[in-house]
Motif scaffolding. Structure first.
Motif, PDB file in Angstrom:
ATOM      1  N   ALA A 243       0.815  -1.224   0.000  1.00  9.57           N
ATOM      2  CA  ALA A 243       0.000   0.000   0.000  1.00  9.57           C
ATOM      3  C   ALA A 243       0.843   1.267   0.000  1.00  9.57           C
ATOM      4  O   ALA A 243       0.294   2.374   0.075  1.00  9.57           O
ATOM      5  CB  ALA A 243      -0.923   0.003   1.221  1.00  9.57           C
ATOM      6  N   ARG A 244       2.144   1.124  -0.119  1.00  6.51           N
ATOM      7  CA  ARG A 244       3.048   2.267   0.047  1.00  6.51           C
ATOM      8  C   ARG A 244       2.797   3.382  -0.957  1.00  6.51           C
ATOM      9  O   ARG A 244       2.921   4.560  -0.634  1.00  6.51           O
ATOM     10  CB  ARG A 244       4.493   1.792  -0.060  1.00  6.51           C
ATOM     11  N   ASN A 245       2.428   3.055  -2.189  1.00  6.73           N
ATOM     12  CA  ASN A 245       2.278   4.065  -3.243  1.00  6.73           C
ATOM     13  C   ASN A 245       0.843   4.559  -3.393  1.00  6.73           C
ATOM     14  O   ASN A 245       0.406   4.887  -4.494  1.00  6.73           O
ATOM     15  CB  ASN A 245       2.768   3.486  -4.579  1.00  6.73           C
ATOM     16  N   GLY A 246       0.126   4.633  -2.281  1.00  8.22           N
ATOM     17  CA  GLY A 246      -1.239   5.143  -2.323  1.00  8.22           C
ATOM     18  C   GLY A 246      -1.269   6.659  -2.435  1.00  8.22           C
ATOM     19  O   GLY A 246      -0.237   7.321  -2.554  1.00  8.22           O
ATOM     20  N   PRO A 247      -2.457   7.262  -2.410  1.00  5.87           N
ATOM     21  CA  PRO A 247      -2.576   8.721  -2.530  1.00  5.87           C
ATOM     22  C   PRO A 247      -1.912   9.432  -1.360  1.00  5.87           C
ATOM     23  O   PRO A 247      -1.864   8.919  -0.239  1.00  5.87           O
ATOM     24  CB  PRO A 247      -4.095   8.948  -2.527  1.00  5.87           C
ATOM     25  N   THR A 248      -1.378  10.607  -1.621  1.00  7.29           N
ATOM     26  CA  THR A 248      -0.692  11.382  -0.590  1.00  7.29           C
ATOM     27  C   THR A 248      -1.653  12.362   0.066  1.00  7.29           C
ATOM     28  O   THR A 248      -2.788  12.543  -0.377  1.00  7.29           O
ATOM     29  CB  THR A 248       0.490  12.147  -1.198  1.00  7.29           C
ATOM     30  N   GLY A 249      -1.195  13.013   1.134  1.00 12.90           N
ATOM     31  CA  GLY A 249      -1.985  14.056   1.777  1.00 12.90           C
ATOM     32  C   GLY A 249      -2.874  13.589   2.907  1.00 12.90           C
ATOM     33  O   GLY A 249      -3.674  14.373   3.435  1.00 12.90           O
ATOM     34  N   PHE A 250      -2.732  12.315   3.316  1.00 14.61           N
ATOM     35  CA  PHE A 250      -3.618  11.773   4.346  1.00 14.61           C
ATOM     36  C   PHE A 250      -3.483  12.520   5.670  1.00 14.61           C
ATOM     37  O   PHE A 250      -4.463  12.713   6.393  1.00 14.61           O
ATOM     38  CB  PHE A 250      -3.309  10.287   4.534  1.00 14.61           C
ATOM     39  N   PHE A 251      -2.255  12.946   5.997  1.00 11.14           N
ATOM     40  CA  PHE A 251      -2.017  13.609   7.276  1.00 11.14           C
ATOM     41  C   PHE A 251      -1.908  15.126   7.155  1.00 11.14           C
ATOM     42  O   PHE A 251      -1.495  15.789   8.109  1.00 11.14           O
ATOM     43  CB  PHE A 251      -0.729  13.071   7.919  1.00 11.14           C
ATOM     44  N   ASP A 252      -2.290  15.681   6.012  1.00  9.58           N
ATOM     45  CA  ASP A 252      -2.098  17.120   5.799  1.00  9.58           C
ATOM     46  C   ASP A 252      -2.802  17.966   6.853  1.00  9.58           C
ATOM     47  O   ASP A 252      -2.263  18.982   7.314  1.00  9.58           O
ATOM     48  CB  ASP A 252      -2.598  17.518   4.406  1.00  9.58           C
ATOM     49  N   ARG A 253      -4.003  17.563   7.259  1.00  8.65           N
ATOM     50  CA  ARG A 253      -4.756  18.366   8.236  1.00  8.65           C
ATOM     51  C   ARG A 253      -4.091  18.367   9.607  1.00  8.65           C
ATOM     52  O   ARG A 253      -4.318  19.286  10.409  1.00  8.65           O
ATOM     53  CB  ARG A 253      -6.190  17.859   8.348  1.00  8.65           C
ATOM     54  N   LEU A 254      -3.294  17.349   9.893  1.00  8.05           N
ATOM     55  CA  LEU A 254      -2.624  17.282  11.195  1.00  8.05           C
ATOM     56  C   LEU A 254      -1.334  18.098  11.223  1.00  8.05           C
ATOM     57  O   LEU A 254      -0.737  18.259  12.289  1.00  8.05           O
ATOM     58  CB  LEU A 254      -2.300  15.830  11.552  1.00  8.05           C
ATOM     59  N   LYS A 255      -0.923  18.604  10.065  1.00  6.59           N
ATOM     60  CA  LYS A 255       0.337  19.343  10.015  1.00  6.59           C
ATOM     61  C   LYS A 255       0.200  20.771  10.529  1.00  6.59           C
ATOM     62  O   LYS A 255       1.204  21.425  10.821  1.00  6.59           O
ATOM     63  CB  LYS A 255       0.879  19.350   8.582  1.00  6.59           C
ATOM     64  N   GLN A 256      -1.026  21.257  10.612  1.00  4.90           N
ATOM     65  CA  GLN A 256      -1.268  22.578  11.177  1.00  4.90           C
ATOM     66  C   GLN A 256      -1.957  22.423  12.526  1.00  4.90           C
ATOM     67  O   GLN A 256      -2.939  21.687  12.636  1.00  4.90           O
ATOM     68  CB  GLN A 256      -2.132  23.414  10.238  1.00  4.90           C
ATOM     69  N   PRO A 257      -1.465  23.082  13.569  1.00  5.27           N
ATOM     70  CA  PRO A 257      -2.073  22.923  14.892  1.00  5.27           C
ATOM     71  C   PRO A 257      -3.471  23.506  14.943  1.00  5.27           C
ATOM     72  O   PRO A 257      -3.790  24.429  14.184  1.00  5.27           O
ATOM     73  CB  PRO A 257      -1.113  23.693  15.813  1.00  5.27           C
ATOM     74  N   PRO A 258      -4.320  22.992  15.823  1.00  8.10           N
ATOM     75  CA  PRO A 258      -5.661  23.553  15.975  1.00  8.10           C
ATOM     76  C   PRO A 258      -5.597  24.885  16.711  1.00  8.10           C
ATOM     77  O   PRO A 258      -4.559  25.237  17.285  1.00  8.10           O
ATOM     78  CB  PRO A 258      -6.377  22.487  16.819  1.00  8.10           C
ATOM     79  N   PRO A 259      -6.677  25.663  16.707  1.00 11.81           N
ATOM     80  CA  PRO A 259      -6.700  26.883  17.531  1.00 11.81           C
ATOM     81  C   PRO A 259      -6.397  26.550  18.992  1.00 11.81           C
ATOM     82  O   PRO A 259      -6.791  25.494  19.494  1.00 11.81           O
ATOM     83  CB  PRO A 259      -8.137  27.390  17.356  1.00 11.81           C
ATOM     84  N   ARG A 260      -5.709  27.448  19.675  1.00  8.65           N
ATOM     85  CA  ARG A 260      -5.307  27.179  21.056  1.00  8.65           C
ATOM     86  C   ARG A 260      -6.510  26.947  21.968  1.00  8.65           C
ATOM     87  O   ARG A 260      -6.414  26.219  22.961  1.00  8.65           O
ATOM     88  CB  ARG A 260      -4.458  28.330  21.577  1.00  8.65           C
ATOM     89  N   SER A 261      -7.634  27.553  21.626  1.00  5.32           N
ATOM     90  CA  SER A 261      -8.831  27.381  22.450  1.00  5.32           C
ATOM     91  C   SER A 261      -9.291  25.927  22.483  1.00  5.32           C
ATOM     92  O   SER A 261      -9.958  25.505  23.434  1.00  5.32           O
ATOM     93  CB  SER A 261      -9.967  28.271  21.930  1.00  5.32           C
ATOM     94  N   ARG A 262      -8.927  25.142  21.463  1.00  4.99           N
ATOM     95  CA  ARG A 262      -9.340  23.741  21.431  1.00  4.99           C
ATOM     96  C   ARG A 262      -8.658  22.934  22.538  1.00  4.99           C
ATOM     97  O   ARG A 262      -9.223  21.946  23.014  1.00  4.99           O
ATOM     98  CB  ARG A 262      -9.040  23.143  20.049  1.00  4.99           C
ATOM     99  N   TYR A 263      -7.459  23.335  22.919  1.00  2.00           N
ATOM    100  CA  TYR A 263      -6.799  22.647  24.028  1.00  2.00           C
ATOM    101  C   TYR A 263      -7.511  22.927  25.349  1.00  2.00           C
ATOM    102  O   TYR A 263      -7.541  22.077  26.244  1.00  2.00           O
ATOM    103  CB  TYR A 263      -5.332  23.069  24.124  1.00  2.00           C
ATOM    104  N   LEU A 264      -8.087  24.122  25.478  1.00  6.84           N
ATOM    105  CA  LEU A 264      -8.887  24.431  26.665  1.00  6.84           C
ATOM    106  C   LEU A 264     -10.159  23.585  26.684  1.00  6.84           C
ATOM    107  O   LEU A 264     -10.566  23.077  27.728  1.00  6.84           O
ATOM    108  CB  LEU A 264      -9.232  25.916  26.698  1.00  6.84           C
ATOM    109  N   LEU A 265     -10.773  23.422  25.504  1.00  6.88           N
ATOM    110  CA  LEU A 265     -11.967  22.581  25.429  1.00  6.88           C
ATOM    111  C   LEU A 265     -11.655  21.129  25.783  1.00  6.88           C
ATOM    112  O   LEU A 265     -12.516  20.414  26.297  1.00  6.88           O
ATOM    113  CB  LEU A 265     -12.577  22.656  24.026  1.00  6.88           C
TER     114      LEU A 265
END
Length: 318
Positions: A243-265
């Motif tokens: 499965a190594r040559n599958g589509p890329t970008g699966f973890f793209d959303r995790l590369k940017q941190p969430p808003p800091r307020s989400r850690y408070l939630l």
């Protein structure tokens, strides 16, 4: 050196995050006793660091697999999580060898891969980036209540020296302390995810050598039955290679941190757990934990088989 620093941040954050769901969310008796002792007589830093050191090795294995096998689907992530689960249950402790074939899946696949990795490391972090605040609060409430229910799993254990049911006061202290570890672990993991994780061949060689040596040494006492686990591990690596040559970008959303307020939630999760546990104690409700374990076991086996099938039959891209 900068790249190495951020890789180590990723390893530490992932290690603590996986350790939280594996030991503290699960309420593994040894770490629970250690945390309760820390809350009553001072933090046991050395015990915590020793446990974290083991999980840093497991996390290194997991992150190297994600990188070198270009994990790009939920099925491949299940298999990578299974490899982490076998590392956690067969390199330092022999749990995965004790009652095969059931012990090959519980808890390595049915808890570690599904709860630690898919839910704890991936889906909750994804939800913090993708869901609205009200929906995210709902996720944290449900997760916290699930923690409270699971916290009763050892109540019927009549073996000498078994952990006694936690009082409401003990559980409150426990979830607040370990919940803080969880939030800190997510912050570290998210900071590390902003930087590419590409381990050097020296790192891969050292981690591979240590892991292989520990796996072989621990499994030696269970030879030849331990060979069955090695076959399962080999098949998993083969599926990930396919499965190594599958589509890329699966973890793209995790590369940017969430808003800091989400850690408070996120603090809602341990609060919901504490309130849920209080409600369980006050109402006297009991749960069929054995049935829950059976459901998790079968779910883990079926999802693992599905993941193997999906990875072996993936369409190759040019």
């Amino acid at each position: 050196m900068t790249a190495l620093f951020w890789r180590l941040v990723s390893v530490l954050g992932t290690a603590l995050l996986l350790m939280f769901f594996s030991e503290y969310f699960f309420l593994n008796e040894g770490p629970v006793r250690g945390m309760l002792a820390s809350l009553s007589s001072g933090f046991d830093l050395m015990g915590f660091l020793e446990l974290a050191m083991y999980y840093c090795l497991f996390a290194y294995v997991f992150l190297i697999v994600l990188d070198r096998f270009s994990v790009s689907s939920i099925a491949a992530l299940v298999l990578a999580g299974s490899l982490y689960g076998w590392a956690a249950e067969a390199m330092i402790v022999p749990v995965a060898h004790e009652a095969p074939p059931i012990s090959w899946f519980w808890t390595s696949v049915s808890w570690h891969a599904l709860i630690d990795v898919i839910i704890g490391w991936y889906l909750i972090r994804l939800a913090m980036r993708c869901l609205s605040a009200p929906m995210l609060i709902g996720v944290f409430i449900v997760t916290g209540l699930g923690w409270a229910v699971w916290a009763t799993w050892f109540w019927g254990d009549a073996e000498p020296g078994a952990l006694a049911p936690l009082s409401v006061e003990q559980f409150w202290g426990y979830v607040l302390a370990t919940g803080a570890i969880w939030i800190g672990a997510m912050i570290l993991t998210d900071r590390g995810a902003m930087h590419s994780f590409q381990a050097s061949w020296l790192e891969i060689g050292l981690v591979g050598l240590i892991s292989t040596g520990l796996l072989g040494f621990t499994g030696l006492a269970f030879f030849p039955l331990s060979l069955g686990l090695l076959v399962l591990i080999s098949l998993t690596f083969a599926a990930l290679t396919r499965a190594r040559n599958g589509p890329t970008g699966f973890f793209d959303r995790l590369k940017q941190p969430p808003p800091r307020s989400r850690y408070l939630l996120a603090a809602i999760m341990p609060l919901a757990a504490g309130l849920g546990y209080w409600g369980i104690i006050a109402s006297g409700i009991t749960f069929g934990i054995e049935d829950i374990i059976l459901v998790l076991l079968f779910a883990g086996v079926l999802i693992f088989i599905w993941a193997m099938w999906r990875c072996f039959t993936v369409k190759q891209t040019a």
